[in-house]
Design a protein around this motif. Structure first.
Motif, PDB file in Angstrom:
ATOM      1  N   GLU A 242       4.250 -33.093 -45.087  1.00 32.10           N
ATOM      2  CA  GLU A 242       5.088 -31.899 -44.940  1.00 32.10           C
ATOM      3  C   GLU A 242       6.519 -32.194 -45.406  1.00 32.10           C
ATOM      4  OE1 GLU A 242       4.131 -31.447 -40.770  1.00 32.10           O
ATOM      5  OE2 GLU A 242       2.573 -29.966 -41.216  1.00 32.10           O
ATOM      6  N   LYS A 243       7.526 -31.881 -44.596  1.00 27.18           N
ATOM      7  CA  LYS A 243       8.917 -32.111 -44.979  1.00 27.18           C
ATOM      8  C   LYS A 243       9.532 -33.310 -44.234  1.00 27.18           C
ATOM      9  CE  LYS A 243       9.561 -28.860 -48.013  1.00 27.18           C
ATOM     10  NZ  LYS A 243       9.931 -29.176 -49.426  1.00 27.18           N
ATOM     11  N   LYS A 244       8.695 -34.217 -43.759  1.00 26.38           N
ATOM     12  CA  LYS A 244       9.196 -35.384 -43.041  1.00 26.38           C
ATOM     13  C   LYS A 244       9.956 -36.313 -43.995  1.00 26.38           C
ATOM     14  CE  LYS A 244       4.984 -35.141 -40.278  1.00 26.38           C
ATOM     15  NZ  LYS A 244       3.611 -35.673 -40.178  1.00 26.38           N
ATOM     16  N   ASN A 245      11.008 -36.923 -43.467  1.00 22.09           N
ATOM     17  CA  ASN A 245      11.672 -37.956 -44.256  1.00 22.09           C
ATOM     18  C   ASN A 245      11.065 -39.317 -43.921  1.00 22.09           C
ATOM     19  OD1 ASN A 245      12.948 -38.976 -41.892  1.00 22.09           O
ATOM     20  ND2 ASN A 245      14.733 -37.655 -42.191  1.00 22.09           N
TER      21      ASN A 245
ATOM     22  N   GLN B 162      12.348 -30.346 -57.311  1.00 18.16           N
ATOM     23  CA  GLN B 162      11.296 -30.716 -56.354  1.00 18.16           C
ATOM     24  C   GLN B 162      11.240 -32.241 -56.181  1.00 18.16           C
ATOM     25  OE1 GLN B 162      10.877 -28.558 -58.854  1.00 18.16           O
ATOM     26  NE2 GLN B 162      10.188 -26.623 -57.939  1.00 18.16           N
TER      27      GLN B 162
ATOM     28  N   GLU C 277      14.372 -33.503 -54.308  1.00 15.49           N
ATOM     29  CA  GLU C 277      14.270 -33.223 -52.873  1.00 15.49           C
ATOM     30  C   GLU C 277      13.370 -34.254 -52.197  1.00 15.49           C
ATOM     31  OE1 GLU C 277      12.624 -31.824 -49.180  1.00 15.49           O
ATOM     32  OE2 GLU C 277      11.449 -31.923 -51.032  1.00 15.49           O
ATOM     33  N   ARG C 278      12.282 -34.645 -52.865  1.00 14.85           N
ATOM     34  CA  ARG C 278      11.398 -35.665 -52.290  1.00 14.85           C
ATOM     35  C   ARG C 278      12.086 -37.028 -52.255  1.00 14.85           C
ATOM     36  NH1 ARG C 278       7.466 -33.233 -55.804  1.00 14.85           N
ATOM     37  NH2 ARG C 278       7.367 -35.147 -57.063  1.00 14.85           N
TER      38      ARG C 278
ATOM     39  N   ARG D 118      14.298 -37.328 -49.233  1.00 13.19           N
ATOM     40  CA  ARG D 118      13.545 -37.618 -48.005  1.00 13.19           C
ATOM     41  C   ARG D 118      12.958 -39.024 -48.017  1.00 13.19           C
ATOM     42  NH1 ARG D 118       9.090 -34.838 -47.607  1.00 13.19           N
ATOM     43  NH2 ARG D 118       9.176 -33.608 -49.525  1.00 13.19           N
TER      44      ARG D 118
ATOM     45  N   GLN E 190      20.013 -34.137 -47.074  1.00 11.50           N
ATOM     46  CA  GLN E 190      19.056 -33.036 -46.898  1.00 11.50           C
ATOM     47  C   GLN E 190      19.319 -32.005 -47.976  1.00 11.50           C
ATOM     48  OE1 GLN E 190      18.182 -31.506 -42.850  1.00 11.50           O
ATOM     49  NE2 GLN E 190      18.520 -29.459 -43.694  1.00 11.50           N
TER      50      GLN E 190
ATOM     51  N   ASP F 133      17.264 -28.501 -50.327  1.00  9.00           N
ATOM     52  CA  ASP F 133      16.154 -27.569 -50.477  1.00  9.00           C
ATOM     53  C   ASP F 133      16.086 -27.147 -51.939  1.00  9.00           C
ATOM     54  OD1 ASP F 133      13.999 -26.049 -49.801  1.00  9.00           O
ATOM     55  OD2 ASP F 133      15.114 -24.551 -48.648  1.00  9.00           O
TER      56      ASP F 133
END
Length: 309
Positions: A157-160, A218, A221-222, A225, A246, A248
């Motif tokens: 998901e969006k976990k770092n 994209q 952003e990854r 994280r 952080q 988006d």
């Protein structure tokens, strides 16, 4: 069960605690030597050594396992049923792998054979995998190539990286403890890895955190994280280091040069990246703490049209 436990960083602490709580005999805890860590210039114990001493366990810290005959004789005299390993940090020689009757098992932070190597958690996030997990595996002389004993998975998901690291450390501890009775009874069927499907997760270097704004928003952003907390995703703004903690991805298309600041608002800093835009929401400047852009703007300004990097 008589166990020797080998591990070094925070990732390896929960499994040690879980083995003790489950009632196993931990004859020795093996960890890397004390060293200067962080910025304090002070010699610090490894997290696993700290936990071992807290639990009243004996800690061994050989410099080089392969060249330490006394260390090997100590473990041989103890005659462990099992050696359990999690992020120890040295290659184990064959004589040590062959010592325990139940073998040496390792807690690896990926769904093998994907992401063998030193940084599986970061690479899983960076490559956009939907899930990752823990593989309990037999150790052999190759790098994370041993037969697999058990697996468990979790969505990314969006976990770092910090969040996923802590989750996987707990999952690994639980999987190890739950698997030991079946392993001792010979009821765990070891599954060979498919080498054709293997990928490698090399160690992360500080330079890997530098943001390339020609890449897609994209992927950036990854990257943000994946490299939280270390080394952090960074660029420069008006000659100063700027870390982005952080961000988006927006729906906007953008043809401005990569790294151009195209918008500034309480929502964040909108940056041109790979034909789209990235919205940086939490940033950090040298000597300062992480801060939301909306709070940073209360006493500072960000110049629209500036180019990062």
């Amino acid at each position: 069960m008589k166990i020797v436990y080998m591990g070094t960083p925070d990732f390896a602490v929960p499994a040690l605690a879980a083995l003790v709580e489950a009632g196993h005999e931990i004859g020795y805890v093996v960890t890397q030597p004390d060293a200067v860590r962080d910025r304090g210039k002070k010699v610090k114990m490894t997290p696993v050594k700290e936990k071992a001493l807290e639990l009243g366990l004996k800690a061994l810290q050989p410099e080089k396992i392969k060249k330490d005959a006394e260390f090997f004789e100590t473990l041989k005299a103890y005659a462990p049923d099992l050696i359990a390993v999690a992020a120890y940090g040295q290659i184990l020689p064959k004589e040590l792998l062959d010592l325990p009757k139940l073998g040496c098992v390792n807690i690896h932070g990926s769904l093998l054979p994907r992401f063998r190597g030193a940084a599986p958690i970061q690479r899983a996030i960076l490559e956009g995998d939907e899930e990752t997990g823990i593989t309990l595996m037999y150790m052999e002389e190759g790098l994370d190539t041993g037969a697999m004993l058990a697996k468990c998975s979790t969505p990314i998901e969006k976990k770092n990286c910090a969040q996923l690291h802590d989750e996987l450390a707990q999952m690994g501890a639980q999987l190890l403890v739950e698997s030991l009775p079946a392993l001792a009874a010979g009821e765990l069927a070891a599954q060979p890895q498919d080498d054709a499907k293997s990928t490698y997760a090399p160690m992360i270097a500080k330079k890997d955190g530098e943001i390339d704004f020609s890449q897609s928003p994209q992927r950036i952003e990854r990257l943000i994280r994946a490299f939280d907390p270390w080394p952090g995703a960074y660029t420069s703004y008006q000659g100063k280091l700027l870390k982005i903690w952080q961000a988006d991805v927006t729906d906007a298309k953008c043809q401005e040069p990569p790294g151009t600041i195209v918008g500034v608002s309480e929502k964040g800093i909108e940056i041109s990246a790979g034909g789209g835009t990235l919205l940086a929401e939490i940033i950090q400047l040298p000597g300062k703490k992480r801060v939301a852009v909306r709070d940073y703007l209360k006493g500072n300004s960000i110049e629209k049209g500036s180019v990062l990097g």
